[in-house]
Design an enzyme around this catalytic site. Structure first.
Site, mmCIF file in Angstrom:
data_model
loop_
_atom_site.group_PDB
_atom_site.id
_atom_site.type_symbol
_atom_site.label_atom_id
_atom_site.label_comp_id
_atom_site.label_asym_id
_atom_site.label_seq_id
_atom_site.Cartn_x
_atom_site.Cartn_y
_atom_site.Cartn_z
ATOM 1 C CE1 TYR A 1 -0.935 0.783 -11.616
ATOM 2 C CE2 TYR A 1 0.193 2.216 -13.167
ATOM 3 C CZ TYR A 1 -0.959 1.850 -12.475
ATOM 4 O OH TYR A 1 -2.123 2.556 -12.657
ATOM 5 C CB CYS A 2 0.501 -5.454 -12.271
ATOM 6 S SG CYS A 2 1.986 -6.419 -11.928
ATOM 7 C CB THR A 3 -1.856 -6.525 -7.917
ATOM 8 O OG1 THR A 3 -2.987 -6.224 -8.730
ATOM 9 C CG2 THR A 3 -2.272 -6.571 -6.456
#
Length: 343
Positions: free
Chosen positions: A198-200
């Site tokens: 996951y990331c922003t």
């Protein structure tokens, strides 16, 4: 025709306040083949400037990466313009959980080599062979599976103030640094573990998932829309929120609260705090975490030396800054030796 921003941040802030319009903070990205990036960049500037769009947008031959704000009453016109561009028709827009009319104060559209600095040779692997996109419901189920390895694809200063429980949070300064570290650390689990990333907002995982599949990982998943979309789905569907703390964002807000947990500490006194600030000394501008008490004591600066400079008359400060650059110090966010309680 003027194709660049001419107002200062202060002048723009005054205009926004005077207009009294609510603005929406939005981010989106799309990988696509863009032939003439300069023409495309100018096309966007002409249309978006007319709609009072402000933000930071990167255009490259591989696509577009945008973080911006637009007056709420211009949103439909803005969306209509996106839909008029073939590869942006129906693109997912990540609308901020916490709105701030001052999130962006200039319109900057820049042509770059890549929309995310990943340091990868895209010709060496199939960038379209991406991981499986999962929504918040599927993500929550996946990360409770004992055969799952959850990895945060963001940098240290982002994960420091908020991350999913049980996530691996690489202590890195750049996205590129994390790619090899993660591969090496998980080398023994390419076949038997589910790699969930996951990331922003999802853009880093788009490229990383294809890269890791190329490197031999058999089960690769990514959180669609990133933390921003996850938080929206959790609220709308009344799901269990497995994210703790704040989501770091790349605008003047610097963070959106996803849960009430404060998992970080003031870098100066060690008290619980997750408020990122920039050192008030313009010759420093270091990004770090500072509580209200230390902000008052240190006059919004990261060190006594910076406090001394910041208290000098403005013209004297300009003389001290002349010919010097602080880009490396800004890049090493939160790493300065003057911060006693840094991560």
């Amino acid at each position: 025709m003027q194709l660049y921003n001419t107002l200062s941040a202060k002048e723009r802030a005054a205009l926004i306040k005077e207009a009294g319009k609510e603005r929406l903070t939005i981010s989106f990205y799309q990988y696509a083949h863009i032939g003439n990036t300069s023409i495309f960049r100018n096309h966007l500037f002409i249309h978006w400037d007319a709609l009072e769009v402000l933000g930071r947008i990167y255009v490259a031959h591989e696509g577009i990466n945008a973080q911006l704000s637009v007056p709420a009453d211009n949103f439909d016109a803005f969306k209509g313009h996106l839909d008029s561009i073939s590869f942006l028709q129906g693109v997912r827009l990540n609308i901020a959980i916490e709105q701030d009319n001052m999130s962006f104060l200039k319109l900057k559209i820049k042509v770059r080599h890549k929309i995310v600095a990943d340091g990868l040779n895209d010709a060496s692997f199939d960038v379209t062979n991406k991981g499986v996109h999962v929504n918040a419901v599927e993500f929550n189920q996946l990360i409770e599976d004992p055969d799952t390895v959850l990895v945060d694809m963001r940098n240290h200063y982002e994960s420091e103030i908020g991350h999913f429980k049980n996530a691996i949070t690489p202590d890195v300064d750049t996205f590129r640094d994390s790619l090899d570290i993660i591969e090496n650390d998980l080398a023994d689990h390419k076949e038997d573990k589910k790699l969930v990333m996951y990331c922003t907002g999802g853009i880093r995982c788009e490229k990383a998932s294809a890269y890791y599949k190329h490197k031999g990982f058999k089960q690769v998943y990514q959180l669609e829309g990133g933390i921003i979309e996850y938080a929206r789905q959790v609220e709308n569907l009344q799901l269990e929120n497995k994210f703790k703390g704040k989501n770091f964002v790349f605008d003047h807000r610097r963070g959106e609260r996803i849960s009430e947990d404060v998992i970080a500490n003031c870098h100066q006194c060690g008290e619980p705090c997750d408020e990122h600030v920039n050192c008030a000394n313009e010759a420093c501008h270091l990004l770090f975490i500072q509580c209200a008490s230390c902000a008052d004591k240190m006059n919004d600066c990261c060190s006594d030396a910076c406090k001394t400079v910041h208290e000098l008359p403005f013209e004297e400060q300009k003389v001290l800054r002349r010919g010097k650059t602080v880009s490396n110090k800004i890049f090493k966010k939160g790493r300065s030796e003057v911060l006693k309680f840094k991560k």
